[in-house]
Design a protein around this motif. Structure first.
Motif, PDB file in Angstrom:
ATOM      1  N   ARG A 136       0.838  -1.194   0.000  1.00 22.42           N
ATOM      2  CA  ARG A 136       0.000   0.000   0.000  1.00 22.42           C
ATOM      3  C   ARG A 136       0.879   1.253   0.000  1.00 22.42           C
ATOM      4  N   LEU A 137       0.451   2.276  -0.738  1.00 14.81           N
ATOM      5  CA  LEU A 137       1.196   3.526  -0.846  1.00 14.81           C
ATOM      6  C   LEU A 137       0.295   4.691  -0.490  1.00 14.81           C
ATOM      7  N   GLY A 138       0.846   5.628   0.240  1.00 19.58           N
ATOM      8  CA  GLY A 138       0.093   6.823   0.583  1.00 19.58           C
ATOM      9  C   GLY A 138       0.070   7.818  -0.555  1.00 19.58           C
ATOM     10  N   GLY A 139      -0.577   8.935  -0.326  1.00 20.74           N
ATOM     11  CA  GLY A 139      -0.667   9.960  -1.358  1.00 20.74           C
ATOM     12  C   GLY A 139       0.683  10.522  -1.757  1.00 20.74           C
ATOM     13  N   ASP A 140       1.660  10.489  -0.849  1.00 23.19           N
ATOM     14  CA  ASP A 140       2.997  10.978  -1.154  1.00 23.19           C
ATOM     15  C   ASP A 140       3.896   9.908  -1.750  1.00 23.19           C
ATOM     16  N   GLY A 178     -18.856  12.906  15.077  1.00 23.49           N
ATOM     17  CA  GLY A 178     -19.046  12.383  13.729  1.00 23.49           C
ATOM     18  C   GLY A 178     -17.764  11.928  13.066  1.00 23.49           C
ATOM     19  N   ASP A 179     -16.653  11.911  13.794  1.00 22.72           N
ATOM     20  CA  ASP A 179     -15.372  11.471  13.240  1.00 22.72           C
ATOM     21  C   ASP A 179     -15.447   9.988  12.879  1.00 22.72           C
ATOM     22  N   CYS A 180     -14.825   9.609  11.756  1.00 24.56           N
ATOM     23  CA  CYS A 180     -14.829   8.211  11.293  1.00 24.56           C
ATOM     24  C   CYS A 180     -13.437   7.614  11.430  1.00 24.56           C
ATOM     25  N   CYS A 181     -13.380   6.378  11.866  1.00 31.50           N
ATOM     26  CA  CYS A 181     -12.128   5.616  11.945  1.00 31.50           C
ATOM     27  C   CYS A 181     -12.306   4.376  11.073  1.00 31.50           C
ATOM     28  N   ASN A 182     -11.874   4.487   9.813  1.00 31.56           N
ATOM     29  CA  ASN A 182     -12.130   3.412   8.856  1.00 31.56           C
ATOM     30  C   ASN A 182     -11.050   2.344   8.842  1.00 31.56           C
ATOM     31  N   THR A 183      -9.910   2.598   9.463  1.00 24.26           N
ATOM     32  CA  THR A 183      -8.834   1.612   9.495  1.00 24.26           C
ATOM     33  C   THR A 183      -8.372   1.406  10.924  1.00 24.26           C
ATOM     34  N   CYS A 184      -7.661   0.311  11.119  1.00 24.67           N
ATOM     35  CA  CYS A 184      -7.121   0.005  12.442  1.00 24.67           C
ATOM     36  C   CYS A 184      -6.099   1.057  12.866  1.00 24.67           C
ATOM     37  N   ASP A 185      -5.304   1.537  11.890  1.00 25.30           N
ATOM     38  CA  ASP A 185      -4.309   2.562  12.210  1.00 25.30           C
ATOM     39  C   ASP A 185      -4.972   3.836  12.713  1.00 25.30           C
ATOM     40  N   THR A 186      -6.094   4.199  12.105  1.00 25.32           N
ATOM     41  CA  THR A 186      -6.792   5.404  12.539  1.00 25.32           C
ATOM     42  C   THR A 186      -7.308   5.257  13.965  1.00 25.32           C
ATOM     43  N   PRO A 215      -4.255  -7.754   5.439  1.00 20.23           N
ATOM     44  CA  PRO A 215      -3.811  -6.377   5.659  1.00 20.23           C
ATOM     45  C   PRO A 215      -4.298  -5.398   4.597  1.00 20.23           C
ATOM     46  N   LEU A 216      -4.680  -5.902   3.424  1.00 19.21           N
ATOM     47  CA  LEU A 216      -5.142  -5.019   2.366  1.00 19.21           C
ATOM     48  C   LEU A 216      -6.575  -4.549   2.587  1.00 19.21           C
ATOM     49  N   ALA A 217      -7.242  -5.138   3.575  1.00 19.13           N
ATOM     50  CA  ALA A 217      -8.635  -4.755   3.818  1.00 19.13           C
ATOM     51  C   ALA A 217      -8.748  -3.298   4.246  1.00 19.13           C
ATOM     52  N   GLY A 218      -7.687  -2.736   4.768  1.00 22.68           N
ATOM     53  CA  GLY A 218      -7.735  -1.350   5.197  1.00 22.68           C
ATOM     54  C   GLY A 218      -7.408  -0.356   4.102  1.00 22.68           C
ATOM     55  N   ALA A 219      -7.171  -0.849   2.880  1.00 20.73           N
ATOM     56  CA  ALA A 219      -6.845   0.050   1.783  1.00 20.73           C
ATOM     57  C   ALA A 219      -8.019   0.969   1.475  1.00 20.73           C
ATOM     58  N   LEU A 220      -7.726   2.235   1.285  1.00 24.61           N
ATOM     59  CA  LEU A 220      -8.765   3.233   1.054  1.00 24.61           C
ATOM     60  C   LEU A 220      -8.663   3.804  -0.351  1.00 24.61           C
ATOM     61  N   LYS A 221      -9.752   4.332  -0.825  1.00 30.25           N
ATOM     62  CA  LYS A 221      -9.773   5.010  -2.115  1.00 30.25           C
ATOM     63  C   LYS A 221      -8.821   6.192  -2.084  1.00 30.25           C
TER      64      LYS A 221
END
Length: 440
Positions: A136-140, A178-186, A215-221
């Motif tokens: 997985r790669l971040g925006g940077d 209303g904050d969302c935590c969509n991944t385990c890291d968050t 581990p790829l289940a946390g991949a985000l758009k």
């Protein structure tokens, strides 16, 4: 008794005495002198020409040139071998072709990236990723999490992807309402900001449980994905690709299933770090070798153009690097002394996505020239967003062998040629220069 009476018989003949006293070495020297081809000029007949500046310069140039050429010959002889190429008819059948890939998709998440392969023999390989890893790669462009080993024929997009409107719970650690935590890291970051212990929540949180399975289940758009590894396919013409939709084989056809409104968002920008076929061989790292000419290729979709279909048409030339020049084993076998590989050249084409897709669920077939078109949508013709590498094999094989550059006797002959040639040429130049001065 008188002195005359005591004289030895024959002792008065000088010629007879010299023949008796002459040694075999002296006889050999006389014989060898007859082969002397260098004329000797008596000292009184020699005329010494005055030295000149031009002669000195030419002599220095001759010595420097002789030293350079001599060192070159010594280096050539010391290296010992050179590569020799020969074209053969490729008679290898029933073997596997190894495809090595290292490709980054900066705008596709690892849930969207999967590799499919097919060939003219009629074999279809959806989700062919058994020997590959995803990162997985971040925006940077930096890595997120660890590199994950893939499994073959596993559909990730259906079971692991979260709904578009998914908003994971932060379990009381929301930064704002209303904050969302969509991944385990968050979730872990929110707990760390509160100063709370994370041991139990890491075990119980739904996000962490899901990502523990994959581990790829946390991949985000919006994330990127690096795909690296290799695959083994039949050694016949075919293609492998990364494209939009779920890959299935239906009624003997290889198709992709997706919703038309998903096509514009499938960004096919990509960077090819390396793409090769077969094993590397000595010298294959060179750009001129043809082993990996696509290394460093980067294609980023312009915003005004949008996504589309990239096609690379690759022509493979099977290559055998036989360093020992001996017996070859089967391709990929451990007993063979040769390295089985391939060189290739390629052309490319880009087809932008049509502005209107229309219709319901879209089905594309396995033909790279027809991806995106179906009888249900005769107008306008569209394409399937993706990147396709279409390869074909040459009927000829290139054999590269190592052979000795020169023998020792040849090496000595070349050294003599260098010394004699340089001083002969410089002497000729000096003579011509002298005649030119006299004429002027």
């Amino acid at each position: 008794m008188s002195d005359v009476g005591l004289r030895r018989r024959g002792g008065g003949d000088p010629a007879h005495n010299s023949s008796i006293e002459e040694k075999p070495v002296e006889k050999m020297s006389k014989l060898v002198r007859k082969f002397d081809m260098y004329a000797k000029v008596k000292e009184e007949y020699r005329e010494t020409a005055p030295v000149s500046v031009s002669g000195g310069y030419l002599t220095l140039a001759a010595w420097v040139l002789t030293a350079m050429l001599t060192l070159s010959e010594v280096w050539t002889y010391a290296t010992g071998t050179r590569l020799k190429e020969k074209m053969l008819v490729d008679t290898t059948l029933g073997q596997k072709l190894r495809i090595n890939v290292n490709i980054t998709f900066p705008a596709l998440s690892c849930l969207e990236v999967h590799v499919d392969a097919m060939d003219v023999a009629g074999d279809y390989h959806p989700y062919m990723e058994a020997n590959m890893h995803k990162q997985r790669l971040g925006g940077d462009g930096g890595p997120l999490g660890r590199k994950v080993a893939e499994r073959a024929n596993v559909v990730e997009t259906k079971d692991l992807a979260t709904p578009k409107d998914y908003c994971g719970s932060c379990y009381g650690a929301e930064a704002v309402e209303g904050d969302c935590c969509n991944t385990c890291d968050t979730v872990m970051q929110r707990y760390a900001m509160k100063g709370w212990a994370t041991k139990e929540i890491r075990r119980d949180a739904e996000q962490c449980k899901r990502e523990a399975k994959n581990p790829l289940a946390g991949a985000l758009k919006g994330e990127g994905c690096n795909l690296s590894g290799f695959m083994l396919v039949n050694k016949v013409a075919g293609n492998f690709h990364v494209a939009l939709g779920e890959s299935v084989v239906r009624d003997g056809r290889f198709i992709h299933q997706f919703q038309p409104d998903e096509a514009p968002g499938f960004n096919t920008s990509h960077v090819v770090h390396s793409l090769s076929f077969g094993d590397p061989y000595p010298g294959s790292a060179s750009k001129t070798s043809g082993f990996d000419p696509m290394a460093g290729l980067e294609r980023i979709n312009p915003v005004e153009q949008g996504t589309g279909l990239y096609q690379y048409f690759i022509k493979l030339v099977p290559t055998i690097y036989d360093a020992a020049g001996g017996k070859r084993g089967a391709e990929g076998g451990e007993q063979g002394l040769a390295v089985w590989s391939n060189q290739y050249s390629y052309t490319e084409r880009f087809r932008p996505l049509a502005p209107h897709l229309g219709g319901k669920e879209h089905h594309g077939d396995g033909d790279h020239n027809k991806h995106g078109s179906t009888p249900h949508h005769p107008a306008p013709t569209t394409v399937l967003p993706g990147v396709f590498w279409v390869y074909d094999l040459s009927a000829f094989m290139l054999e590269i062998t190592q052979e000795e550059t020169t023998t020792f006797t040849h090496f000595l002959a070349r050294l003599c040629a260098v010394a004699g040639g340089v001083f002969t040429v410089t002497g000729l130049l000096h003579s011509l220069y002298g005649h030119a001065l006299k004429a002027s």
